[in-house]
Design an enzyme around this catalytic site. Structure first.
Site, PDB file in Angstrom:
ATOM      1  N   ARG A 148       0.863  -1.174   0.000  1.00  0.00           N
ATOM      2  CA  ARG A 148       0.000   0.000   0.000  1.00  0.00           C
ATOM      3  C   ARG A 148       0.902   1.227   0.000  1.00  0.00           C
ATOM      4  NH1 ARG A 148      -2.140  -3.669   3.670  1.00  0.00           N
ATOM      5  NH2 ARG A 148      -4.278  -4.358   3.233  1.00  0.00           N
ATOM      6  N   LYS A 175      -2.485  -1.334   7.248  1.00  0.00           N
ATOM      7  CA  LYS A 175      -3.924  -1.104   7.416  1.00  0.00           C
ATOM      8  C   LYS A 175      -4.586  -2.222   8.199  1.00  0.00           C
ATOM      9  CE  LYS A 175      -8.094  -0.369   4.605  1.00  0.00           C
ATOM     10  NZ  LYS A 175      -8.611  -0.267   3.219  1.00  0.00           N
ATOM     11  N   HIS A 255      -3.197   2.670  -5.466  1.00  0.00           N
ATOM     12  CA  HIS A 255      -3.553   1.260  -5.269  1.00  0.00           C
ATOM     13  C   HIS A 255      -3.212   0.401  -6.485  1.00  0.00           C
ATOM     14  CE1 HIS A 255      -5.656  -2.016  -3.285  1.00  0.00           C
ATOM     15  NE2 HIS A 255      -6.354  -2.235  -4.374  1.00  0.00           N
ATOM     16  N   ARG A 258      -0.395  -2.424  -6.027  1.00  0.00           N
ATOM     17  CA  ARG A 258      -0.853  -3.600  -5.269  1.00  0.00           C
ATOM     18  C   ARG A 258      -1.810  -4.436  -6.115  1.00  0.00           C
ATOM     19  NH1 ARG A 258      -1.297  -5.471   0.002  1.00  0.00           N
ATOM     20  NH2 ARG A 258      -3.349  -6.161   0.721  1.00  0.00           N
TER      21      ARG A 258
END
Length: 306
Positions: A148, A175, A255, A258
């Site tokens: 991330r 996260k 993003h 990822r």
């Protein structure tokens, strides 16, 4: 004795505030602050009434995503709880308004394009200069580690350990790991000029960074500063580099790295549990969207009957 007790009490209150603040990630705290600021600038106030919150949601229903509206409600709830006030967000008026917005506008979240291996190679092939060396390492490590953007900018030299097989990167917090248990991500050497491990080595050697943030800001003279990149910078770098490669920057975000690793691995037939080992997803359910989208053309019904 009285002064001693007062000092102790003040110290205790300070520590309580410190521990309460630690229950939320820094990025989450900043997001909540931004959400409350937007609410107040839009005419809201704390304490707020259910009608005030419902009106705010209705006004912004067509300009903000459902995910953003939900987060605004959570932020408003926290703002009231922090002051010991009764929260209006639990009222039927607010929850029904949200439900109506979801039904009318739909709940589909914006999906960004994954930055696939082929496109990543095309992008990093053209990067030159010191800032190009930095961005190449950032993109390749971000992709290979399925990191991330918050994990990338938090990466420090002390978290990097080069070994015979490649590099081990220690992610201190993420996260899904708010308690800071940490995990190690292995990135092996690969053949060719697009090896993430060699790209990272080159950046650290050229930048002469020995400690602290790995990926740092550069000033207008292309000089490395002492300040690490912020999460928003990662998204901007990705957008800039995909634009330079002739791709639409509006379709990509922080993003995309990822998502790109997951999608590329699924297309290559990597098992879901090996993908989760790299991404730290808790279950296959979280991966299904990427895997499903990556396999839309495999054994497609049309190709089977044509």
């Amino acid at each position: 004795m009285k002064n001693k007790l007062t000092l102790s009490s003040n110290y205790t209150r300070k520590k309580v505030r410190e521990y309460l603040a630690a229950t939320q990630a820094r990025n989450t705290q900043l997001a909540y602050q931004y959400d409350i600021t937007h609410f107040l600038r839009s005419g809201g106030k704390i304490p707020a009434t259910p009608r005030c919150v419902a009106s705010y949601l209705a006004v912004h229903a067509n300009t903000l995503s459902l995910a953003t509206l939900n987060r605004r409600v959570v932020a408003i709830n926290h703002a009231h709880k922090d002051k010991g006030l009764k929260s209006p967000t639990r009222s039927a008026l607010v929850t029904d308004t949200l439900r109506g917005i979801r039904r009318i506008n739909g709940s589909k979240q914006r999906q960004v394009m994954p930055l696939l291996k082929a496109d990543l190679m095309k992008i990093t092939r053209k990067l030159t200069g010191l800032i190009g060396i930095r961005d190449k390492a950032l993109l390749l490590i971000g992709f290979a580690g399925a990191f991330r953007r918050s994990e990338l900018v938090a990466l420090e030299v002390e978290d990097v350990r080069f070994v015979t097989e490649g590099v081990l990167i220690h992610v201190r917090r993420s996260k899904t790991d708010q308690n800071g248990m940490g995990r190690n991500v292995a990135i092996p050497y690969i053949k060719g000029r697009h090896c993430p491990v060699r790209a990272l080595k080159t950046w650290l050697e050229k930048s002469k960074i020995k400690t602290g943030s790995v990926f740092r800001r550069m000033n207008r003279f292309d000089q490395i500063t002492d300040y690490g990149l912020c999460a928003a910078s990662v998204a901007l770098i990705i957008k800039q580099r995909v634009r330079d490669a002739g791709l639409n920057p509006e379709q990509y975000s922080g993003h995309s790295l990822r998502a790109g690793l997951v999608t590329s691995a699924a297309q290559a037939g990597v098992s879901s549990w090996k993908i989760r080992q790299q991404t730290a997803h808790k279950s296959d359910l979280m991966l299904q969207r990427y895997i499903r989208d990556s396999q839309l053309f495999q054994n497609n019904a049309v190709s089977q009957i044509w």
